[in-house]
Structures are given as structure tokens and as C-alpha cells.
Design a protein around this motif. Structure first.
Motif, PDB file in Angstrom:
ATOM      1  N   TYR A   1       0.843  -1.183   0.000  1.00  0.00           N
ATOM      2  CA  TYR A   1       0.000   0.000   0.000  1.00  0.00           C
ATOM      3  C   TYR A   1       0.887   1.245   0.000  1.00  0.00           C
ATOM      4  O   TYR A   1       1.780   1.363   0.828  1.00  0.00           O
ATOM      5  N   ARG A   2       0.624   2.153  -0.919  1.00  0.00           N
ATOM      6  CA  ARG A   2       1.367   3.410  -1.011  1.00  0.00           C
ATOM      7  C   ARG A   2       0.598   4.462  -0.220  1.00  0.00           C
ATOM      8  O   ARG A   2      -0.543   4.796  -0.559  1.00  0.00           O
ATOM      9  N   ARG A   3       1.201   4.994   0.850  1.00  0.00           N
ATOM     10  CA  ARG A   3       0.514   5.916   1.737  1.00  0.00           C
ATOM     11  C   ARG A   3       1.336   7.183   1.960  1.00  0.00           C
ATOM     12  O   ARG A   3       2.550   7.173   1.837  1.00  0.00           O
ATOM     13  N   GLY A   4       0.633   8.239   2.305  1.00  0.00           N
ATOM     14  CA  GLY A   4       1.306   9.473   2.673  1.00  0.00           C
ATOM     15  C   GLY A   4       1.923   9.350   4.060  1.00  0.00           C
ATOM     16  O   GLY A   4       1.465   8.565   4.897  1.00  0.00           O
ATOM     17  N   LEU A   5       2.969  10.126   4.311  1.00  0.00           N
ATOM     18  CA  LEU A   5       3.669  10.056   5.594  1.00  0.00           C
ATOM     19  C   LEU A   5       4.046  11.472   6.025  1.00  0.00           C
ATOM     20  O   LEU A   5       4.631  12.235   5.264  1.00  0.00           O
ATOM     21  N   LEU A   6       3.696  11.817   7.273  1.00  0.00           N
ATOM     22  CA  LEU A   6       3.988  13.133   7.814  1.00  0.00           C
ATOM     23  C   LEU A   6       5.289  13.146   8.606  1.00  0.00           C
ATOM     24  O   LEU A   6       6.058  14.103   8.530  1.00  0.00           O
ATOM     25  N   GLY A   7       5.531  12.101   9.383  1.00  0.00           N
ATOM     26  CA  GLY A   7       6.764  12.007  10.149  1.00  0.00           C
ATOM     27  C   GLY A   7       6.656  12.551  11.552  1.00  0.00           C
ATOM     28  O   GLY A   7       7.526  13.307  11.992  1.00  0.00           O
ATOM     29  N   VAL A   8       5.573  12.191  12.258  1.00  0.00           N
ATOM     30  CA  VAL A   8       5.416  12.606  13.654  1.00  0.00           C
ATOM     31  C   VAL A   8       5.249  11.370  14.529  1.00  0.00           C
ATOM     32  O   VAL A   8       4.762  10.326  14.083  1.00  0.00           O
ATOM     33  N   GLN A   9       5.665  11.500  15.775  1.00  0.00           N
ATOM     34  CA  GLN A   9       5.394  10.472  16.776  1.00  0.00           C
ATOM     35  C   GLN A   9       4.180  10.921  17.587  1.00  0.00           C
ATOM     36  O   GLN A   9       4.056  12.092  17.959  1.00  0.00           O
ATOM     37  N   LEU A  10       3.281   9.980  17.840  1.00  0.00           N
ATOM     38  CA  LEU A  10       2.038  10.281  18.544  1.00  0.00           C
ATOM     39  C   LEU A  10       1.912   9.281  19.683  1.00  0.00           C
ATOM     40  O   LEU A  10       1.394   8.182  19.507  1.00  0.00           O
ATOM     41  N   ASP A  11       2.381   9.682  20.835  1.00  0.00           N
ATOM     42  CA  ASP A  11       2.491   8.740  21.957  1.00  0.00           C
ATOM     43  C   ASP A  11       1.420   8.925  23.022  1.00  0.00           C
ATOM     44  O   ASP A  11       1.491   8.320  24.091  1.00  0.00           O
ATOM     45  N   ALA A  12       0.436   9.793  22.782  1.00  0.00           N
ATOM     46  CA  ALA A  12      -0.612   9.987  23.787  1.00  0.00           C
ATOM     47  C   ALA A  12      -1.346   8.667  24.011  1.00  0.00           C
ATOM     48  O   ALA A  12      -1.585   7.914  23.056  1.00  0.00           O
ATOM     49  N   PRO A  13      -1.691   8.341  25.234  1.00  0.00           N
ATOM     50  CA  PRO A  13      -2.350   7.060  25.502  1.00  0.00           C
ATOM     51  C   PRO A  13      -3.728   6.973  24.850  1.00  0.00           C
ATOM     52  O   PRO A  13      -4.446   7.974  24.737  1.00  0.00           O
TER      53      PRO A  13
END
Length: 369
Positions: free
Chosen positions: A222-234
């Protein structure tokens, strides 16, 4: 880790089960509204071709399962074929009593409602599936707050910082991480507007997303867009009541429909490859894979296909419900039915388009496999 996919028999049975459910739901929408307007329904068929099992109800409707299970139809009194094209010389061959129960002599608004009921009930079916899931399992909620930035990625170029809350991407509202992942995935290597909040202040930026080639456990790419952020909120599971669950279900269905339309539009404009479109073989393959993951994954996938079926049938192509609705719209504006010859030519063109597209997608599926 890539794993072997489900077996051929399991895939076929899963696909036929999903297809039978969705075809029944779609055609039942046409049927129930037709009965409401006192239209005589002669045949309700799951599948095409020779009947292999059936019975006749007291209403006179022949309910049947036919040999070719790739679709279905409802045939109304006065129809010449399964596409609900009117039979020839109806004006001179029907009595007043027969006209009263004939689809083609009903007011244009009633005919349009009968046609639209099929796609609309596909959306309602998806809403009911999501409603049941949300009521049973709650809603997962994870706020879209940036916890970190990958180096040399679009998020860094957009000026995002740790602690920022992403509010929208490409004009689509972002309420949780799931919204963010879904929206970003639609725009690989495309420029998008991003709105975020920092210390209570709204900020805007525009950036070209990266592209990520993802491979699932079955080896599908699958070809997907990527922003490049980490999202660690529970992630929290929020329990919802019936009213909130229904609202969330409608929102989920609309979100899925928007994503499908966006991806389809990108294919039409040449932004995405035609390889991203899936035909019956690919749909069957994915259906089997989802079913192998458990009944929950299978049910969620059925909801997605139901939304897709509703959207496709609303495309203004003769032979599809959307094409019939287009003719009804012209009739309502014009005050009289569209010329029979024009309708006939429209059905021929629509049939050729659908058959050509199905052949192309099937060949494309087989080549990709």
C-alpha cells in the motif's frame, strides 16, 4: 511479518458470504420502498442466470437464488429486464389496475425514491454495523498531539513542534490519531495544508507529504502518505450511549465515503495509479484475508464494502442506480420521460463501460497476483 494467506476455498466462501449479504441488503432497499408505493415486485434474485432455488411468496414475488452469484436484481412489474428498462408498448397493453402497480407508471418522485433506496440502505447498513461495534466495544480515542518529530521529514519542514495538536490536514478536521493517519495516508507525495494549535494559538502551514510503501501481513503493498510525527498519547476506550454511538456511526460512514471518493478522484485525475483500484478478484482476496483475522475484522470490512457499493451505484452511469436517477432528474425537469432511444443508447454505453471496467480490473488483479 508476512504470513500465508487463507486458502482458496475459505476465500471464495468468505467472499460469497459478504457479497450475498450486501446484495440482499441493496436489493431489499429497492424492494421495500417499491412495496411501500404499492409496486408489484415480480422477482427478487440473488445472483444472475438460471434459478437454482426459489419460492413464490403470497405477494406474487418470486424469491430466488441464481447460478451466477456476482450480484442480484429486483424486477418490477412492467420491466423488460433486470436493469428495470420498461417493456415495449406498455401504454397499450396494460389495464388501469395493472398500471396502478406498474413501476413505470408511478410518479417520477416515487420511482426515484425506489431507485435511490438501494444505495442509501447500503449506507444505513454500514451505520448500523458501526453502531453495534461502538455500543459493544466503545470508541478508541487518542488525541493527535505531537510527541516527537522524525528528522528530515515533512512534519519538521512544516514547523511542527512537540506538544502541538494537529487540527486539520488537507481541509479535513482531525479529532484523533485515527483521523490523522487516515487523512495523511490519502496524500502520498502531495502538497497539503496543515492547521495545528500551539499554546492555544492556531497556526497554518503547507507541506508536501512523504511516501511510505507499507506491506501488510499477507504481502499486500500500500502506497501511503507520511507526515513524520510520533504520537504517543495514551489511547482511551470511551464508552458511548445510543445517541452518541449513532452520531459517531454516521460520522464514521461519511469519513469512509469521503476517503473512497478522494482516492477515486485521484485515480481519475491521474494522481494515483490505476493499480490502486481493486476489481472482484482483489476484493475477494482481501475479504478472505479479513475473514481469516476473525469475525470482527470481517464485519468491519463488510461495512466498508457496503459503503463502496452504495457510492459506486450512485455514479451517474446508465445501468447503475445513479444513471436511472439521472434520467428521472431529467424527466422531472423536462416534465416528460427522456426519449426512449436516448435511454436505450445510454444503457448500451453504460453496459459497455461497466463490462470494460470489470474486465480491466479483473486482468489488473490477476496480473498483480
Amino acid at each position: 511479518m508476512e504470513t500465508d494467506g487463507p486458502g482458496l476455498i475459505f476465500t471464495i466462501l468468505s467472499f460469497l458470504l459478504a457479497l450475498t449479504i450486501l446484495v440482499f441488503v441493496h436489493e431489499w432497499g429497492h424492494y421495500i420502498v417499491a412495496r411501500f408505493f404499492k409496486v408489484r415486485v415480480e422477482v427478487f434474485s440473488i445472483g444472475f442466470g438460471r434459478e437454482i432455488y426459489g419460492w413464490t411468496a403470497k405477494s406474487g414475488t418470486r424469491w430466488k437464488i441464481s447460478l451466477l452469484p456476482l450480484g442480484g436484481y429486483v424486477r418490477f412489474f412492467g420491466d423488460a429486464d433486470a436493469a428495470s428498462k420498461g417493456a415495449a408498448n406498455l401504454d397499450s397493453t396494460l389495464s388501469a389496475e395493472e398500471r396502478a402497480v406498474c413501476f413505470h407508471f408511478k410518479p417520477v418522485g416515487q420511482r426515484a425514491a425506489i431507485v435511490a433506496a438501494g444505495p442509501l440502505i447500503n449506507f444505513l447498513f454500514a451505520i448500523l454495523i458501526y453502531f453495534g461495534l461502538f455500543m459493544s466495544y466503545g470508541q478508541p480515542v487518542q488525541p493527535p498531539i505531537v510527541a516527537g518529530l522524525a528528522p528530515d521529514m515533512p512534519a519538521q519542514a512544516a514547523g511542527l513542534q512537540e506538544g502541538d495538536r494537529i487540527l486539520s490536514v488537507a481541509g479535513h478536521k482531525i479529532e484523533d490519531v485515527r483521523d490523522l493517519v487516515r487523512t495523511v495516508s490519502l496524500y502520498p507525495k502531495m502538497a497539503v495544508d496543515i492547521t495545528f494549535q500551539r499554546h492555544g494559538q492556531r497556526m497554518d502551514s503547507r507541506v508536501t507529504l512523504a511516501e511510505d510503501l507499507q506491506v501488510d501481513r499477507f504481502g499486500n503493498e500500500y502506497r501511503r502518505g507520511l507526515l513524520g510525527v510520533q504520537l504517543d498519547a495514551p489511547t482511551e476506550i470511551r464508552t458511548v450511549g445510543p445517541i452518541e454511538a449513532f452520531g459517531d456511526s454516521v460520522s464514521e460512514t461519511l469519513t469512509m465515503a469521503r476517503m473512497m471518493l478522494t482516492a477515486t478522484g485521484q485515480v481519475i485525475m491521474g494522481i494515483r495509479s490505476l493499480d490502486d483500484l481493486g476489481g472482484p478478484v482483489k476484493i475477494a482476496k482481501v475479504t478472505g484475508e479479513q475473514a481469516s483475522l476473525g469475525w470482527l475484522a470481517f464485519i468491519e470490512f463488510v461495512a466498508l464494502i457496503s459503503i463502496n457499493l452504495g457510492l459506486v451505484n450512485l455514479f451517474p452511469i446508465p445501468m447503475l442506480d445513479g444513471g436511472h436517477l439521472l434520467f428521472h432528474l431529467f424527466e422531472a425537469i423536462k416534465g416528460s420521460p427522456v426519449n426512449a432511444r436516448i435511454q436505450e443508447m445510454g444503457y448500451m454505453v453504460g453496459f459497455a463501460l461497466i463490462i470494460g471496467l470489470m474486465l480491466f480490473l479483473t486482468l489488473n488483479d490477476l496480473q498483480s497476483l
